[in-house]
Design a protein around this motif. Sequence first.
Motif, PDB file in Angstrom:
ATOM      1  N   SER A  77       0.830  -1.207   0.000  1.00 47.52           N
ATOM      2  CA  SER A  77       0.000   0.000   0.000  1.00 47.52           C
ATOM      3  C   SER A  77       0.864   1.257   0.000  1.00 47.52           C
ATOM      4  O   SER A  77       0.641   2.175  -0.797  1.00 47.52           O
ATOM      5  N   LEU A  78       1.848   1.284   0.879  1.00 46.49           N
ATOM      6  CA  LEU A  78       2.758   2.435   0.917  1.00 46.49           C
ATOM      7  C   LEU A  78       3.552   2.552  -0.379  1.00 46.49           C
ATOM      8  O   LEU A  78       3.737   3.649  -0.917  1.00 46.49           O
ATOM      9  N   PHE A  79       4.020   1.437  -0.887  1.00 41.63           N
ATOM     10  CA  PHE A  79       4.783   1.405  -2.137  1.00 41.63           C
ATOM     11  C   PHE A  79       3.959   1.955  -3.297  1.00 41.63           C
ATOM     12  O   PHE A  79       4.446   2.786  -4.072  1.00 41.63           O
ATOM     13  N   SER A  80       2.725   1.506  -3.406  1.00 42.55           N
ATOM     14  CA  SER A  80       1.896   1.946  -4.538  1.00 42.55           C
ATOM     15  C   SER A  80       1.575   3.437  -4.455  1.00 42.55           C
ATOM     16  O   SER A  80       1.504   4.113  -5.477  1.00 42.55           O
ATOM     17  N   ILE A  81       1.420   3.937  -3.249  1.00 41.61           N
ATOM     18  CA  ILE A  81       1.127   5.363  -3.074  1.00 41.61           C
ATOM     19  C   ILE A  81       2.387   6.211  -3.274  1.00 41.61           C
ATOM     20  O   ILE A  81       2.377   7.183  -4.027  1.00 41.61           O
ATOM     21  N   LEU A  82       3.473   5.839  -2.599  1.00 42.95           N
ATOM     22  CA  LEU A  82       4.671   6.673  -2.596  1.00 42.95           C
ATOM     23  C   LEU A  82       5.561   6.481  -3.822  1.00 42.95           C
ATOM     24  O   LEU A  82       6.130   7.448  -4.333  1.00 42.95           O
ATOM     25  N   TYR A  83       5.698   5.246  -4.297  1.00 45.81           N
ATOM     26  CA  TYR A  83       6.619   4.968  -5.404  1.00 45.81           C
ATOM     27  C   TYR A  83       5.917   4.981  -6.760  1.00 45.81           C
ATOM     28  O   TYR A  83       6.394   5.615  -7.696  1.00 45.81           O
ATOM     29  N   LEU A  84       4.786   4.308  -6.846  1.00 47.58           N
ATOM     30  CA  LEU A  84       4.068   4.251  -8.121  1.00 47.58           C
ATOM     31  C   LEU A  84       3.082   5.407  -8.299  1.00 47.58           C
ATOM     32  O   LEU A  84       2.496   5.563  -9.358  1.00 47.58           O
ATOM     33  N   LYS A  85       2.873   6.188  -7.222  1.00 47.21           N
ATOM     34  CA  LYS A  85       1.978   7.351  -7.261  1.00 47.21           C
ATOM     35  C   LYS A  85       0.545   6.973  -7.620  1.00 47.21           C
ATOM     36  O   LYS A  85      -0.150   7.688  -8.334  1.00 47.21           O
ATOM     37  N   GLU A  86       0.100   5.820  -7.115  1.00 44.19           N
ATOM     38  CA  GLU A  86      -1.274   5.395  -7.348  1.00 44.19           C
ATOM     39  C   GLU A  86      -2.171   5.863  -6.210  1.00 44.19           C
ATOM     40  O   GLU A  86      -1.723   6.073  -5.092  1.00 44.19           O
ATOM     41  N   GLN A  87      -3.444   5.957  -6.495  1.00 44.50           N
ATOM     42  CA  GLN A  87      -4.423   6.393  -5.502  1.00 44.50           C
ATOM     43  C   GLN A  87      -4.842   5.206  -4.641  1.00 44.50           C
ATOM     44  O   GLN A  87      -5.070   4.104  -5.141  1.00 44.50           O
ATOM     45  N   PHE A  88      -4.936   5.438  -3.329  1.00 42.73           N
ATOM     46  CA  PHE A  88      -5.444   4.418  -2.412  1.00 42.73           C
ATOM     47  C   PHE A  88      -6.928   4.672  -2.247  1.00 42.73           C
ATOM     48  O   PHE A  88      -7.338   5.722  -1.781  1.00 42.73           O
ATOM     49  N   ARG A  89      -7.727   3.700  -2.650  1.00 46.26           N
ATOM     50  CA  ARG A  89      -9.181   3.877  -2.686  1.00 46.26           C
ATOM     51  C   ARG A  89      -9.841   3.315  -1.436  1.00 46.26           C
ATOM     52  O   ARG A  89      -9.277   2.476  -0.748  1.00 46.26           O
ATOM     53  N   TRP A  90     -11.048   3.750  -1.174  1.00 52.43           N
ATOM     54  CA  TRP A  90     -11.765   3.335   0.041  1.00 52.43           C
ATOM     55  C   TRP A  90     -11.992   1.828   0.064  1.00 52.43           C
ATOM     56  O   TRP A  90     -11.915   1.204   1.130  1.00 52.43           O
ATOM     57  N   ASN A  91     -12.265   1.211  -1.083  1.00 47.94           N
ATOM     58  CA  ASN A  91     -12.529  -0.226  -1.086  1.00 47.94           C
ATOM     59  C   ASN A  91     -11.260  -1.024  -0.783  1.00 47.94           C
ATOM     60  O   ASN A  91     -11.341  -2.126  -0.253  1.00 47.94           O
ATOM     61  N   TYR A  92     -10.079  -0.465  -1.074  1.00 47.81           N
ATOM     62  CA  TYR A  92      -8.827  -1.123  -0.687  1.00 47.81           C
ATOM     63  C   TYR A  92      -8.723  -1.129   0.840  1.00 47.81           C
ATOM     64  O   TYR A  92      -8.308  -2.120   1.442  1.00 47.81           O
ATOM     65  N   ALA A  93      -9.105  -0.028   1.446  1.00 43.59           N
ATOM     66  CA  ALA A  93      -9.049   0.077   2.903  1.00 43.59           C
ATOM     67  C   ALA A  93      -9.996  -0.926   3.569  1.00 43.59           C
ATOM     68  O   ALA A  93      -9.641  -1.559   4.559  1.00 43.59           O
ATOM     69  N   VAL A  94     -11.183  -1.083   3.019  1.00 44.49           N
ATOM     70  CA  VAL A  94     -12.147  -2.045   3.575  1.00 44.49           C
ATOM     71  C   VAL A  94     -11.614  -3.468   3.436  1.00 44.49           C
ATOM     72  O   VAL A  94     -11.659  -4.257   4.389  1.00 44.49           O
ATOM     73  N   ALA A  95     -11.079  -3.799   2.275  1.00 50.50           N
ATOM     74  CA  ALA A  95     -10.511  -5.133   2.072  1.00 50.50           C
ATOM     75  C   ALA A  95      -9.344  -5.374   3.025  1.00 50.50           C
ATOM     76  O   ALA A  95      -9.214  -6.461   3.609  1.00 50.50           O
ATOM     77  N   PHE A  96      -8.517  -4.358   3.205  1.00 48.29           N
ATOM     78  CA  PHE A  96      -7.390  -4.464   4.120  1.00 48.29           C
ATOM     79  C   PHE A  96      -7.865  -4.702   5.549  1.00 48.29           C
ATOM     80  O   PHE A  96      -7.290  -5.511   6.279  1.00 48.29           O
ATOM     81  N   LEU A  97      -8.924  -4.031   5.946  1.00 47.13           N
ATOM     82  CA  LEU A  97      -9.485  -4.218   7.278  1.00 47.13           C
ATOM     83  C   LEU A  97      -9.915  -5.672   7.491  1.00 47.13           C
ATOM     84  O   LEU A  97      -9.654  -6.256   8.549  1.00 47.13           O
ATOM     85  N   PHE A  98     -10.529  -6.277   6.493  1.00 52.35           N
ATOM     86  CA  PHE A  98     -10.929  -7.681   6.613  1.00 52.35           C
ATOM     87  C   PHE A  98      -9.715  -8.599   6.779  1.00 52.35           C
ATOM     88  O   PHE A  98      -9.769  -9.574   7.523  1.00 52.35           O
ATOM     89  N   ILE A  99      -8.636  -8.272   6.111  1.00 54.69           N
ATOM     90  CA  ILE A  99      -7.429  -9.094   6.248  1.00 54.69           C
ATOM     91  C   ILE A  99      -6.824  -8.924   7.637  1.00 54.69           C
ATOM     92  O   ILE A  99      -6.353  -9.891   8.242  1.00 54.69           O
ATOM     93  N   VAL A 100      -6.846  -7.709   8.160  1.00 54.85           N
ATOM     94  CA  VAL A 100      -6.370  -7.490   9.532  1.00 54.85           C
ATOM     95  C   VAL A 100      -7.239  -8.275  10.514  1.00 54.85           C
ATOM     96  O   VAL A 100      -6.728  -8.892  11.459  1.00 54.85           O
ATOM     97  N   LEU A 101      -8.533  -8.319  10.269  1.00 58.80           N
ATOM     98  CA  LEU A 101      -9.418  -9.118  11.125  1.00 58.80           C
ATOM     99  C   LEU A 101      -9.070 -10.605  11.046  1.00 58.80           C
ATOM    100  O   LEU A 101      -9.179 -11.327  12.035  1.00 58.80           O
ATOM    101  N   ALA A 102      -8.606 -11.041   9.882  1.00 56.01           N
ATOM    102  CA  ALA A 102      -8.167 -12.428   9.748  1.00 56.01           C
ATOM    103  C   ALA A 102      -6.999 -12.724  10.689  1.00 56.01           C
ATOM    104  O   ALA A 102      -6.952 -13.793  11.307  1.00 56.01           O
TER     105      ALA A 102
END
Length: 109
Positions: A77-102
């Motif tokens: 996530s940090l790499f894609s934002i800082l190095y590739l300059k991609e946008q971090f979208r809300w649905n990525y955050a929700v999916a990430f939250l589910f993985i943290v819950l795992a």
Amino acid sequence: MHYTILLLLISNVFMTFAWYGHLKFRSTNLLIVILVSWGIAFFEYIFQVPANRIGARYCSTAQLKIIQEVISLSVFSLFSILYLKEQFRWNYAVAFLFIVLAVVFVLKK
């Protein structure tokens, strides 16, 4: 356990650059990209293998894998934002939250 997490973090930085860093250099010859990626991945393994050896003293392999995935997604996530300059979208955050819950569920005794 702290060494395992630190080693996994370092390993995942190398892994992310090996797998995705070349996307900034799309005009570079594919064979060169593959060889450079292999060279970077060597360092990933230098950290990944000890991380799993140490972590296996405290966790099951399933627990280690899920911890590794959360670290991997965090680094990516940090790499894609800082190095590739991609946008971090809300649905990525929700999916990430589910993985943290795992991780929470897999580490639950």
